[in-house]
Design a protein around this motif. Structure first.
Motif, PDB file in Angstrom:
ATOM      1  N   GLY A 148       0.843  -1.125  -0.130  1.00 48.66           N
ATOM      2  CA  GLY A 148       0.235   0.137   0.049  1.00 48.66           C
ATOM      3  C   GLY A 148       0.791   1.152  -0.244  1.00 48.66           C
ATOM      4  O   GLY A 148       0.506   2.133  -0.683  1.00 48.66           O
ATOM      5  N   VAL A 149       1.757   1.392   0.860  1.00 50.00           N
ATOM      6  CA  VAL A 149       2.760   2.491   0.923  1.00 50.00           C
ATOM      7  C   VAL A 149       3.254   2.772  -0.433  1.00 50.00           C
ATOM      8  O   VAL A 149       3.546   3.730  -0.912  1.00 50.00           O
ATOM      9  N   LEU A 150       4.109   1.577  -0.907  1.00 51.14           N
ATOM     10  CA  LEU A 150       4.703   1.612  -2.220  1.00 51.14           C
ATOM     11  C   LEU A 150       3.942   2.163  -3.276  1.00 51.14           C
ATOM     12  O   LEU A 150       4.271   3.119  -4.205  1.00 51.14           O
ATOM     13  N   TYR A 151       2.793   1.570  -3.280  1.00 51.21           N
ATOM     14  CA  TYR A 151       1.600   2.042  -4.215  1.00 51.21           C
ATOM     15  C   TYR A 151       1.365   3.572  -4.254  1.00 51.21           C
ATOM     16  O   TYR A 151       1.176   4.072  -5.362  1.00 51.21           O
ATOM     17  N   LEU A 152       0.994   3.829  -3.107  1.00 53.43           N
ATOM     18  CA  LEU A 152       0.825   5.322  -3.071  1.00 53.43           C
ATOM     19  C   LEU A 152       1.944   6.370  -3.398  1.00 53.43           C
ATOM     20  O   LEU A 152       1.743   7.337  -4.136  1.00 53.43           O
ATOM     21  N   VAL A 153       3.142   5.893  -3.107  1.00 52.13           N
ATOM     22  CA  VAL A 153       4.362   6.733  -3.649  1.00 52.13           C
ATOM     23  C   VAL A 153       4.323   6.437  -4.907  1.00 52.13           C
ATOM     24  O   VAL A 153       4.716   7.499  -5.532  1.00 52.13           O
ATOM     25  N   TYR A 154       4.279   5.519  -5.532  1.00 52.18           N
ATOM     26  CA  TYR A 154       4.261   5.204  -6.991  1.00 52.18           C
ATOM     27  C   TYR A 154       3.269   6.162  -7.726  1.00 52.18           C
ATOM     28  O   TYR A 154       3.623   6.927  -8.799  1.00 52.18           O
ATOM     29  N   CYS A 155       1.902   6.000  -7.174  1.00 55.16           N
ATOM     30  CA  CYS A 155       1.001   6.965  -7.910  1.00 55.16           C
ATOM     31  C   CYS A 155       1.281   8.517  -7.891  1.00 55.16           C
ATOM     32  O   CYS A 155       1.172   9.092  -8.922  1.00 55.16           O
ATOM     33  N   GLN A 156       1.732   8.823  -6.626  1.00 55.71           N
ATOM     34  CA  GLN A 156       2.053  10.320  -6.556  1.00 55.71           C
ATOM     35  C   GLN A 156       3.293  10.814  -7.652  1.00 55.71           C
ATOM     36  O   GLN A 156       3.240  11.682  -8.264  1.00 55.71           O
ATOM     37  N   TYR A 157       4.398   9.805  -7.546  1.00 53.34           N
ATOM     38  CA  TYR A 157       5.387   9.858  -8.476  1.00 53.34           C
ATOM     39  C   TYR A 157       5.074  10.055  -9.905  1.00 53.34           C
ATOM     40  O   TYR A 157       5.429  10.798 -10.714  1.00 53.34           O
ATOM     41  N   MET A 158       4.345   9.086 -10.298  1.00 55.20           N
ATOM     42  CA  MET A 158       3.843   8.782 -11.675  1.00 55.20           C
ATOM     43  C   MET A 158       2.963  10.274 -12.136  1.00 55.20           C
ATOM     44  O   MET A 158       2.775  10.544 -13.415  1.00 55.20           O
ATOM     45  N   SER A 159       2.247  10.777 -11.155  1.00 53.25           N
ATOM     46  CA  SER A 159       1.253  11.611 -11.391  1.00 53.25           C
ATOM     47  C   SER A 159       1.944  12.938 -11.925  1.00 53.25           C
ATOM     48  O   SER A 159       1.568  13.750 -12.790  1.00 53.25           O
ATOM     49  N   LYS A 160       3.167  13.087 -11.038  1.00 50.63           N
ATOM     50  CA  LYS A 160       3.904  14.367 -11.303  1.00 50.63           C
ATOM     51  C   LYS A 160       4.631  14.125 -12.647  1.00 50.63           C
ATOM     52  O   LYS A 160       4.774  15.081 -13.160  1.00 50.63           O
ATOM     53  N   ARG A 161       5.223  13.122 -12.829  1.00 48.12           N
ATOM     54  CA  ARG A 161       5.950  12.874 -13.955  1.00 48.12           C
ATOM     55  C   ARG A 161       5.019  12.765 -15.094  1.00 48.12           C
ATOM     56  O   ARG A 161       5.557  13.359 -16.336  1.00 48.12           O
ATOM     57  N   GLY A 162       4.128  12.151 -15.208  1.00 49.39           N
ATOM     58  CA  GLY A 162       3.034  12.167 -16.440  1.00 49.39           C
ATOM     59  C   GLY A 162       3.554  11.642 -17.614  1.00 49.39           C
ATOM     60  O   GLY A 162       4.403  10.815 -17.552  1.00 49.39           O
ATOM     61  N   GLY A 163       2.611  11.746 -18.601  1.00 46.03           N
ATOM     62  CA  GLY A 163       3.005  11.013 -19.958  1.00 46.03           C
ATOM     63  C   GLY A 163       2.805   9.754 -20.305  1.00 46.03           C
ATOM     64  O   GLY A 163       3.104   9.267 -21.255  1.00 46.03           O
ATOM     65  N   ASP A 164       2.079   8.762 -19.310  1.00 42.90           N
ATOM     66  CA  ASP A 164       1.588   7.653 -19.685  1.00 42.90           C
ATOM     67  C   ASP A 164       0.255   7.315 -19.911  1.00 42.90           C
ATOM     68  O   ASP A 164      -0.243   6.205 -20.251  1.00 42.90           O
ATOM     69  N   ASN A 165      -0.451   8.235 -20.113  1.00 47.35           N
ATOM     70  CA  ASN A 165      -2.076   8.280 -20.140  1.00 47.35           C
ATOM     71  C   ASN A 165      -2.809   7.336 -18.986  1.00 47.35           C
ATOM     72  O   ASN A 165      -3.866   6.824 -19.232  1.00 47.35           O
ATOM     73  N   ILE A 166      -1.993   7.381 -17.984  1.00 43.34           N
ATOM     74  CA  ILE A 166      -2.698   6.618 -16.735  1.00 43.34           C
ATOM     75  C   ILE A 166      -2.966   7.665 -15.880  1.00 43.34           C
ATOM     76  O   ILE A 166      -2.389   8.568 -15.496  1.00 43.34           O
ATOM     77  N   ASN A 167      -4.388   7.201 -15.203  1.00 46.06           N
ATOM     78  CA  ASN A 167      -4.728   8.389 -14.416  1.00 46.06           C
ATOM     79  C   ASN A 167      -4.521   8.018 -12.809  1.00 46.06           C
ATOM     80  O   ASN A 167      -4.951   7.387 -12.062  1.00 46.06           O
ATOM     81  N   HIS A 168      -3.155   7.992 -12.706  1.00 45.77           N
ATOM     82  CA  HIS A 168      -2.731   7.945 -11.175  1.00 45.77           C
ATOM     83  C   HIS A 168      -3.223   8.931  -9.977  1.00 45.77           C
ATOM     84  O   HIS A 168      -3.407   8.171  -8.890  1.00 45.77           O
ATOM     85  N   ASN A 169      -3.584   9.719 -10.322  1.00 44.65           N
ATOM     86  CA  ASN A 169      -4.607  10.491  -9.342  1.00 44.65           C
ATOM     87  C   ASN A 169      -5.570   9.666  -8.956  1.00 44.65           C
ATOM     88  O   ASN A 169      -5.925   9.802  -7.726  1.00 44.65           O
ATOM     89  N   ALA A 170      -6.487   9.109  -9.622  1.00 45.44           N
ATOM     90  CA  ALA A 170      -7.564   8.410  -9.453  1.00 45.44           C
ATOM     91  C   ALA A 170      -7.273   7.291  -8.679  1.00 45.44           C
ATOM     92  O   ALA A 170      -7.797   6.687  -7.717  1.00 45.44           O
ATOM     93  N   HIS A 171      -6.247   6.293  -8.917  1.00 47.69           N
ATOM     94  CA  HIS A 171      -5.677   5.293  -8.160  1.00 47.69           C
ATOM     95  C   HIS A 171      -5.469   5.864  -6.937  1.00 47.69           C
ATOM     96  O   HIS A 171      -5.838   5.148  -5.909  1.00 47.69           O
ATOM     97  N   PHE A 172      -4.778   7.022  -6.749  1.00 51.51           N
ATOM     98  CA  PHE A 172      -4.277   7.414  -5.428  1.00 51.51           C
ATOM     99  C   PHE A 172      -5.561   7.741  -4.510  1.00 51.51           C
ATOM    100  O   PHE A 172      -5.657   7.278  -3.414  1.00 51.51           O
ATOM    101  N   TYR A 173      -6.242   8.619  -4.847  1.00 53.94           N
ATOM    102  CA  TYR A 173      -7.650   9.048  -4.127  1.00 53.94           C
ATOM    103  C   TYR A 173      -8.680   7.920  -3.857  1.00 53.94           C
ATOM    104  O   TYR A 173      -9.269   7.808  -2.787  1.00 53.94           O
ATOM    105  N   GLY A 174      -8.807   6.968  -4.973  1.00 54.93           N
ATOM    106  CA  GLY A 174      -9.472   5.642  -4.544  1.00 54.93           C
ATOM    107  C   GLY A 174      -9.023   4.933  -3.576  1.00 54.93           C
ATOM    108  O   GLY A 174      -9.846   4.616  -2.521  1.00 54.93           O
ATOM    109  N   ALA A 175      -7.869   4.757  -3.594  1.00 53.51           N
ATOM    110  CA  ALA A 175      -6.982   4.008  -2.500  1.00 53.51           C
ATOM    111  C   ALA A 175      -7.184   4.451  -1.036  1.00 53.51           C
ATOM    112  O   ALA A 175      -7.663   3.908  -0.243  1.00 53.51           O
ATOM    113  N   VAL A 176      -6.943   5.841  -1.187  1.00 56.78           N
ATOM    114  CA  VAL A 176      -7.131   6.517   0.285  1.00 56.78           C
ATOM    115  C   VAL A 176      -8.563   6.366   0.688  1.00 56.78           C
ATOM    116  O   VAL A 176      -8.739   6.109   1.938  1.00 56.78           O
TER     117      VAL A 176
END
Length: 199
Positions: A148-176
């Motif tokens: 869970g911790v690794l997943y949330l960190v990854y979501c935040q990192y990838m959200s800031k990085r962007g460019g992969d057409n995956i909605n990482h913010n949705a993953h993060f907020y849904g998880a929380v």
């Protein structure tokens, strides 16, 4: 049973939308249309359609893997089917709020998929069984709480990085949402969770 019904509807609608662009655009989350045209139903319908078969299979396999367990857990805890439905669809809606606010003036922004809802179910299972094993990269079994911790960190990192057409913010907020939802239902569950860490 509810898990299988949701999976069935999602598979059918996603498959239909693979070949029906008009229906796809009608059901997708387009914040601009949701806000400007009061098409709030999109906060739910976007979770029933996916970009392609891989997107669909990954989400539905993950949902099946944890959803059947969580459906039974919520029944056993006395919360019932209603709470389980709120977990799933609440996760879907909460996961969409960030996009709704950020992209409300962008008519070209589109988001689809059940990832927010699935993340909510997954993290609710982590709350109830933090030391249960989850396959990291589908190979290495690690404790759910570490995943869970690794997943949330990854979501935040990838959200800031962007460019992969995956909605990482949705993953993060849904998880929380999925993690705190049981506490909202029954605050005393927090003590049980903390006790599993010797606190």
């Amino acid at each position: 049973m509810i898990t299988y019904i949701i999976i069935g509807i999602t598979v059918v609608l996603s498959y239909i939308c693979f070949g029906n662009q008009a229906l796809f655009m009608k059901l997708a989350l387009i914040p601009y249309r949701a806000v400007k045209d009061n098409e709030w139903y999109r906060l739910i319908t976007h979770g029933f359609i996916h970009a392609d078969m891989t997107h669909l299979l990954v989400n539905m396999f993950t949902f099946w893997s944890f959803g059947t367990y969580m459906e039974q857990t919520y029944k056993y805890m006395g919360f019932g089917n209603g709470a389980y439905l709120v977990l799933y669809f609440g996760g879907m809606i909460v996961a969409s709020v960030y996009d709704l606010v950020k992209h409300r003036n962008d008519p070209y922004y589109v988001s689809i998929g059940a990832s927010g809802a699935v993340s909510a179910v997954l993290f609710s299972s982590i709350f109830f069984d933090p030391w249960g094993k989850i396959l990291f990269f589908a190979v290495l079994p690690i404790p759910g709480i570490l995943f869970g911790v690794l997943y949330l960190v990854y979501c935040q990192y990838m959200s800031k990085r962007g460019g992969d057409n995956i909605n990482h913010n949705a993953h993060f907020y849904g998880a929380v949402f999925g993690f705190i939802f049981p506490i909202l239902l029954e605050p005393s569950l927090l003590r049980i969770f903390l006790s599993r860490f010797g606190l």
